[in-house]
Design a protein around this motif. Structure first.
Motif, mmCIF file in Angstrom:
data_model
loop_
_atom_site.group_PDB
_atom_site.id
_atom_site.type_symbol
_atom_site.label_atom_id
_atom_site.label_comp_id
_atom_site.label_asym_id
_atom_site.label_seq_id
_atom_site.Cartn_x
_atom_site.Cartn_y
_atom_site.Cartn_z
ATOM 1 N N ALA A 26 112.988 -21.447 -59.489
ATOM 2 C CA ALA A 26 112.341 -22.716 -59.832
ATOM 3 C C ALA A 26 110.906 -22.760 -59.336
ATOM 4 O O ALA A 26 110.036 -23.390 -59.966
ATOM 5 N N VAL A 52 113.556 -25.033 -63.210
ATOM 6 C CA VAL A 52 113.319 -26.190 -62.341
ATOM 7 C C VAL A 52 114.316 -27.304 -62.635
ATOM 8 O O VAL A 52 114.752 -28.020 -61.712
ATOM 9 N N GLU A 53 114.727 -27.452 -63.882
ATOM 10 C CA GLU A 53 115.739 -28.459 -64.220
ATOM 11 C C GLU A 53 117.082 -28.116 -63.580
ATOM 12 O O GLU A 53 117.783 -29.009 -63.075
ATOM 13 N N ARG A 55 117.498 -26.350 -60.824
ATOM 14 C CA ARG A 55 117.339 -26.589 -59.387
ATOM 15 C C ARG A 55 117.510 -28.063 -59.054
ATOM 16 O O ARG A 55 118.216 -28.427 -58.107
ATOM 17 N N ASP A 56 116.910 -28.915 -59.858
ATOM 18 C CA ASP A 56 116.984 -30.357 -59.584
ATOM 19 C C ASP A 56 118.412 -30.881 -59.754
ATOM 20 O O ASP A 56 118.865 -31.727 -58.967
ATOM 21 N N GLU A 57 119.124 -30.390 -60.764
ATOM 22 C CA GLU A 57 120.520 -30.808 -60.950
ATOM 23 C C GLU A 57 121.382 -30.326 -59.790
ATOM 24 O O GLU A 57 122.288 -31.037 -59.335
ATOM 25 N N VAL A 59 120.389 -29.790 -56.710
ATOM 26 C CA VAL A 59 120.070 -30.615 -55.534
ATOM 27 C C VAL A 59 120.790 -31.954 -55.601
ATOM 28 O O VAL A 59 121.385 -32.414 -54.611
ATOM 29 N N ASP A 60 120.762 -32.598 -56.785
ATOM 30 C CA ASP A 60 121.435 -33.901 -56.922
ATOM 31 C C ASP A 60 122.933 -33.779 -56.663
ATOM 32 O O ASP A 60 123.528 -34.637 -55.989
ATOM 33 N N LEU A 168 116.457 -34.918 -49.102
ATOM 34 C CA LEU A 168 116.330 -33.523 -49.536
ATOM 35 C C LEU A 168 116.331 -32.575 -48.340
ATOM 36 O O LEU A 168 116.847 -31.454 -48.429
#
Length: 634
Positions: A26, A52-53, A55-57, A59-60, A168
């Motif tokens: 990402a 990056v999408e 990675r963000d999913e 993390v959530d 985070l």
């Protein structure tokens, strides 16, 4: 001398966990598409997810897991088909230091209870209501199980909402304390006999074969200048599927998820996703070949296809001899024939797979040399891979420019393979597992002096290529004392278009026998073609005789590769296929031989008794009385 063809670039040592690569990708290439899914399979449209999408999913979802009190070392089962959310949950769990326990979604109540109890799972992710009901029936017996999350009920979104207030920095702190030797997966063996064993696989052992293959062979997975893409459809509940998933994630390959392994769904996914690399088990490649043949026959081009298929095998065989220094390569006439079929046949066959596939891998069991040569000859080199649950996946590979069909290649750099005096294959290297959980005695029995006893039998040739001939425990010993490895016979039987599955039997029997199931699609096509020859009062008898002749040819072809003492003398064609649903196949499509022999004990006895009566003569029975195969239909 070291073979440079098998020496990849130096693989950097792993410094953290498997999730780290998702975060690194990402940062380095945020807009690169890394995952793909079909929100509506009927539409054929694929939705891509960038690095990056993803990675963000992750993390959530990781925040939601933390909010649900999932901590480092906790074990969470994933019981779903091969879908996008499986990958998402796995990476999120590794991010927080938890351990993934894959369970096949069609597992029985008893199997689910055993794995959840044995692994001590604190949570389980199921796909649908059926999975929730299965787990629900055993929850009362599992005091450590605290959560059941259902994908079709929106579990990822629900967890993301619950974890919205988790900072985070908490996620990052947990990710950074995951060590390479931390356990990442508890993968249960197929359980072909007895209860499955939980194999502890570390982040390091899982990453090693993936990174080694990427370093040496990633450039072969797509045409020059294109991003490699892989359609994943085999179960992630098996280490083979997990290895493919990790290879894609770690190498930046675009990975499309197809949960439905049905022929129509898979064909549609191949056409719309258009992968550059194809992987599967031998039955997938056998089915592809038979589908090609059936469709050619339906179009009135069966003879053309068979000539083209033979030319493909001849051309690939000549090319193999050339690259191994054993011949000059295809002659002028063969090259001319091959060029003609390339324009008229081979290009169409590759088109049925999406038109972009350049190479492939078959694993799980042995792929026949004939089938490997066929695919190579049509422009899609498919090599046979080798690995076990206990080795975190692949341990051999074909050296580039020195590929040898019929073998599984040579050991990966850093991995050692040797063959014991009794033919058993022994392995050591960084991908070998940490041990069986809750069973130190089995672990000590499997790993001796640093060498893993694989239970497979095979041999290494003078150049270090490994050939697998079967499982040690599957070797049949007839009443005459002849030892027979069933796998090569079964493999050759399945080459016949009408044969779907085959199990060779014969322990303590006077000869080798076989149980055979028929390919339903090809059988329907064959019967239609036979019916078109005209109706007659004796049509059913004519059909049965013709079918008997076809299967007899399949048996004779299989027998041509072995000695008379090893040949199949009796067989029976069964009405019901071996399947995971009836307990006769593992979820990874391996034969449960003990279960099959028990299930069909009466039929096996009757098969031998019928042949014995037919062969009975005055005086002692001679071996010659068993020379011709007896065909018994059930």
């Amino acid at each position: 001398m070291r073979d440079v063809a098998l020496a990849p670039a130096a693989v950097p040592p792993l410094t953290g966990g498997l999730a780290d690569r998702v975060f690194e990708n990402a940062e380095r290439m945020p807009t690169l598409p890394v995952l793909a899914r079909r929100p509506d399979p009927a539409s054929g449209a694929w939705e891509e997810v960038t690095a990056v999408e993803l990675r963000d999913e992750v993390v959530d979802l990781a925040k939601g897991l933390i909010a649900a009190r999932i901590s480092p070392g906790h074990r969470v089962a994933l019981m779903a088909r091969t879908r996008y959310e499986w990958t998402l949950f796995a990476v999120a769990l590794w991010t927080v230091g938890a351990e993934v326990v894959p369970i096949h979604p069609t597992s029985s109540r008893e199997q689910v209870e055993w794995i959840l109890r044995d692994a001590g799972c604190v949570a389980v992710v199921v796909e649908d209501e059926q999975g929730a009901m299965t787990v629900g029936t055993v929850c009362a017996l599992l005091p450590r199980l605290k959560h059941v999350w259902q994908l079709d009920a929106g579990a990822p979104a629900q967890l993301a909402r619950q974890g919205a207030l988790i900072p985070l920095t908490t996620v990052e702190s947990l990710r950074r304390i995951v060590l390479p030797d931390s356990t990442a997966v508890i993968a249960y063996t197929s359980g072909t006999s007895g209860r499955p064993l939980g194999c502890a696989l570390s982040h390091r052992s899982l990453a090693y074969p993936c990174d080694t293959l990427l370093a040496g062979w990633a450039h072969t997975a797509a045409p020059p200048g294109e991003q490699p893409s892989v359609l994943v459809f085999l179960p992630f509940s098996h280490v083979y599927g997990i290895m493919i998933m990790l290879t894609c994630l770690r190498g930046g390959l675009l990975m499309g998820h197809e949960p439905d392994m049905g022929q129509d769904a898979l064909a549609s996914a191949l056409q719309t996703f258009r992968p550059t690399y194809l992987y599967g088990v031998p039955s997938v490649f056998e089915k592809l070949y038979k589908t090609f043949l059936r469709r050619a026959q339906e179009a009135g081009r069966g003879a053309l296809f068979e000539r083209a298929a033979q030319t493909a095998r001849d051309f690939a065989g000549a090319e193999e001899r050339r690259r191994l220094g054993l011949g000059p390569g295809p002659g002028f006439d063969l090259r001319l024939q091959h060029a003609v079929y390339e324009r008229t046949v081979y290009r169409r066959l590759r088109g049925a797979l999406g038109g972009r596939v350049v190479r492939g891998t078959s694993g799980g069991s042995a792929l026949s040399r004939e089938l490997s040569l066929f695919f190579e000859g049509i422009g899609l080199y498919v090599h046979d891979g080798y690995g076990l649950t206990e080795t975190s996946g692949g341990i051999t590979m074909q050296p580039l420019g020195r590929e040898k069909s019929g073998t599984v290649g040579r050991p990966l750099p850093g991995t050692d393979v040797q063959v014991a005096d009794d033919g058993e294959i022994l392995v050591r290297g960084p991908s070998v597992f940490q041990g069986y959980i809750s069973d130190e005695a089995r672990t000590r029995a499997a790993v001796r002096g640093g060498w893993l006893a694989t239970g497979d039998i095979g041999h290494l040739d003078s150049e270090g290529y490994l050939t697998i001939t079967g499982r040690k425990k599957d070797v049949i010993v007839t009443s005459g004392g002849k030892s027979v490895a069933p796998a090569p016979l079964e493999q050759r039987l399945r080459l016949h278009p009408l044969v779907h599955q085959a199990v060779v039997v014969g322990d303590d029997r006077p000869c080798v026998g076989a149980l055979i199931t028929l390919d339903p699609d090809f059988l329907a096509h064959w019967r239609l073609a036979l019916a078109l020859q005209g109706e007659s009062p004796g049509r059913e008898t004519r059909e049965e005789n013709a079918l008997r002749e076809e299967i007899t040819r399949a048996v004779a072809s299989a027998n041509s590769a072995v000695s008379r003492a090893e040949s199949i003398r009796v067989y029976r064609v069964l009405q019901e296929p071996f399947a995971p649903d009836n307990g006769l196949l593992t979820p990874s499509m391996k034969l449960r031989r003990d279960a099959i022999v028990r299930h069909y004990a009466a039929e096996i006895d009757a098969m031998y008794e019928a042949r014995s009566r037919a062969a009975r003569r005055p005086g002692p029975e001679e071996p010659a009385d068993w020379d011709e195969p007896d065909n018994v239909f059930r």
